[in-house]
Design a protein around this motif. Structure first.
Motif, PDB file in Angstrom:
ATOM      1  N   PHE A  48       0.840  -1.182   0.000  1.00 22.42           N
ATOM      2  CA  PHE A  48       0.000   0.000   0.000  1.00 22.42           C
ATOM      3  C   PHE A  48       0.879   1.238   0.000  1.00 22.42           C
ATOM      4  O   PHE A  48       1.703   1.425   0.885  1.00 22.42           O
ATOM      5  CB  PHE A  48      -0.900   0.025   1.236  1.00 22.42           C
ATOM      6  N   SER A  50       0.969   5.490   0.105  1.00 22.09           N
ATOM      7  CA  SER A  50       0.144   6.497   0.766  1.00 22.09           C
ATOM      8  C   SER A  50      -0.732   7.193  -0.245  1.00 22.09           C
ATOM      9  O   SER A  50      -0.422   7.257  -1.427  1.00 22.09           O
ATOM     10  CB  SER A  50       1.047   7.521   1.458  1.00 22.09           C
ATOM     11  N   PRO A  51      -1.862   7.772   0.212  1.00 17.79           N
ATOM     12  CA  PRO A  51      -2.732   8.471  -0.721  1.00 17.79           C
ATOM     13  C   PRO A  51      -2.060   9.681  -1.345  1.00 17.79           C
ATOM     14  O   PRO A  51      -2.509  10.172  -2.377  1.00 17.79           O
ATOM     15  CB  PRO A  51      -3.927   8.878   0.143  1.00 17.79           C
ATOM     16  N   TYR A  56      -2.668   4.086  -5.500  1.00 15.10           N
ATOM     17  CA  TYR A  56      -2.844   3.060  -4.488  1.00 15.10           C
ATOM     18  C   TYR A  56      -2.749   1.737  -5.219  1.00 15.10           C
ATOM     19  O   TYR A  56      -3.461   1.494  -6.182  1.00 15.10           O
ATOM     20  CB  TYR A  56      -4.210   3.207  -3.830  1.00 15.10           C
ATOM     21  N   TRP A 325      -7.436   9.570  -5.391  1.00 16.13           N
ATOM     22  CA  TRP A 325      -7.586   8.642  -4.266  1.00 16.13           C
ATOM     23  C   TRP A 325      -8.905   8.845  -3.549  1.00 16.13           C
ATOM     24  O   TRP A 325      -9.682   7.927  -3.396  1.00 16.13           O
ATOM     25  CB  TRP A 325      -6.416   8.823  -3.288  1.00 16.13           C
ATOM     26  N   CYS A 329     -11.433   7.138   1.604  1.00 19.37           N
ATOM     27  CA  CYS A 329     -10.796   5.818   1.627  1.00 19.37           C
ATOM     28  C   CYS A 329      -9.896   5.742   2.851  1.00 19.37           C
ATOM     29  O   CYS A 329      -8.876   6.431   2.916  1.00 19.37           O
ATOM     30  CB  CYS A 329      -9.990   5.588   0.353  1.00 19.37           C
ATOM     31  N   GLN A 331      -7.183   4.929   4.688  1.00 22.04           N
ATOM     32  CA  GLN A 331      -5.863   4.345   4.445  1.00 22.04           C
ATOM     33  C   GLN A 331      -5.414   3.481   5.605  1.00 22.04           C
ATOM     34  O   GLN A 331      -4.799   2.434   5.409  1.00 22.04           O
ATOM     35  CB  GLN A 331      -4.851   5.470   4.190  1.00 22.04           C
ATOM     36  N   SER A 332      -5.761   3.893   6.825  1.00 23.90           N
ATOM     37  CA  SER A 332      -5.322   3.120   7.993  1.00 23.90           C
ATOM     38  C   SER A 332      -5.948   1.730   7.983  1.00 23.90           C
ATOM     39  O   SER A 332      -5.300   0.740   8.354  1.00 23.90           O
ATOM     40  CB  SER A 332      -5.687   3.855   9.279  1.00 23.90           C
ATOM     41  N   GLN A 335      -4.129  -0.378   5.460  1.00 24.95           N
ATOM     42  CA  GLN A 335      -2.838  -0.801   5.978  1.00 24.95           C
ATOM     43  C   GLN A 335      -2.988  -1.999   6.907  1.00 24.95           C
ATOM     44  O   GLN A 335      -2.145  -2.902   6.920  1.00 24.95           O
ATOM     45  CB  GLN A 335      -2.164   0.363   6.697  1.00 24.95           C
TER      46      GLN A 335
END
Length: 412
Positions: A48, A50-51, A56, A325, A329, A331-332, A335
């Protein structure tokens, strides 16, 4: 001499095998050895970015070697092969997803095909898919977005099955489509958290104060045993804020012990429970397990350069910025998926639908669906206020998810 020559003639099935190997080598752009390799957890490793980065991505070790990630590409307009079926010809689509029936004035959202950068997706072959499902039980397990993909697959297949040889039935949380001549079922099981929760009623589950019971996957999992192909998803229902309420004990306890946990840690707990259940209850030599990544929403048009205060309403074309992105969304959460899957020895094929779906602001049901509650005069005057920018019209985007599932199921 004639008899010797006859004995030396290779059997016909070898030509079929060689033809398959040639097709697979072209599709993957690599040597033949992968066909005979067993699945490993390396195939489900996720990467992954980062945005803030350009893209992505989810790349498998195999895809890195072969230079083709089928989840990395662009949308191309295609009037020749799209849509893959007609809305009116599939009686199994819920009224929440029948956009044409509910007044959508155009069909542009049906005419886009996903084109990977390094290869072509195999054409969805309903006859071949049904043959692969012969004698098998396939299950989609998760929330309404997974149900949309389930219904899409049924729509892609059902026209090849005579009316007398197919049926669709619902039993509480379980919906079963049966292809009788194939002795096969395609099923959907409602479990938005996978774990037991206070949102598990298949009809009445719109609760604002969501609670998940720790260590309770067997509550639902007992209904999944014996499946040959499983497609899990869980994401949307976890996004209630920064915290999730976790129950220790039973929902029947008079005094309930409830603690709060960060959304990320609660989601991690659920994924670990899922993987542990798969390891203990499914034979990896016989069962294929897939996990579908999050399906994005498009609630703020300002994110893709639109006017402030807008959303997916009145959008008729995809986003053409490959770096897009979208801030919704989480991201955490993504991840967490990467971390948990990387450490797992359980063979699961990861279907990364997230980035390709991020571009499709045009494909949501918006206002073109059955409304379960009466709309106020103020809402009717402002369609943006009640547009559904979470779910997707059928036919539409979920058909592409099934094309990717088809490719991974048959050719990897």
């Amino acid at each position: 001499m004639h008899e010797i020559a006859k004995m030396m003639k290779p059997p016909s099935y070898l030509f079929t095998l060689l033809a398959f190997i040639l097709f697979a080598s072209i599709f993957y752009g690599h040597d033949f050895s992968f066909i005979f390799r067993p699945h490993s957890n390396h195939e489900t490793q996720t990467l992954f970015s980062s945005p803030e980065g350009n893209m992505y991505k989810r790349e498998t070790k195999r895809e890195e070697e072969e230079g083709c990630d089928v989840f990395n590409g662009r949308w191309v307009r295609d009037e020749l092969t799209r849509p893959l079926y007609e809305e009116a010809e599939c009686p199994y689509i819920q009224p929440q997803l029948t956009c044409q029936e509910h007044g959508r004035p155009e069909k542009e959202y049906q005419r886009w095909r996903w084109q990977p950068h390094g290869c072509d997706l195999p054409i969805f072959n309903a006859s071949l898919m049904l043959e692969k499902l012969r004698g098998k039980r396939m299950m989609f397990i998760g929330d309404s977005l997974n149900r949309g993909q389930y219904v899409s697959l049924v729509c892609l297949l059902h026209q090849l099955i005579p009316e007398h040889a197919k049926s669709m039935e619902s039993f509480d949380s379980l919906t079963v489509f049966t292809a009788k001549e194939y002795n096969a079922t395609i099923e959907f099981y409602w479990a938005p958290f996978l774990l037991e929760s206070n949102s598990d009623n298949a009809v009445i589950h719109r609760v604002s104060d969501r609670i998940v019971k720790k260590g309770s996957i067997n509550t639902h999992g007992r209904h999944w045993k014996g499946a040959d192909i499983v497609v899990f998803n869980t994401y949307l229902w976890w996004i209630t804020g920064s915290k999730m309420k976790i129950l220790h004990g039973s929902f029947d306890d008079e005094v309930k012990e409830i603690i709060e946990m960060s959304t990320e840690e609660a989601y991690r707990m659920a994924l670990k429970s899922m993987l542990r259940w798969v390891r203990l209850n499914m034979d990896s030599n016989k069962t294929r397990v897939f996990f579908t990544s999050m399906s994005p929403s498009h609630a703020k048009s300002i994110e893709w350069g639109g006017e402030p205060g807008g959303n997916c309403y009145n959008e008729t074309t995809p986003i053409d910025d490959s770096a897009y992105w979208g801030s919704d969304c989480k991201q955490s959460i993504m991840q967490v998926i990467g971390e948990v899957f990387r450490k797992s020895e359980v063979p699961i094929t990861f279907l990364n639908i997230t980035q390709l779906s991020n571009y499709r602001k045009d494909a949501h049901t918006s206002i073109y669906k059955k409304q379960w509650n009466s709309l106020t005069r103020e809402q009717l005057a402002n369609p943006v206020s009640y547009a559904d920018c979470v779910h997707w019209c059928l036919p539409g985007l979920p058909d592409t998810w099934n094309e990717l599932l088809f490719a991974k199921f048959l050719y990897s």
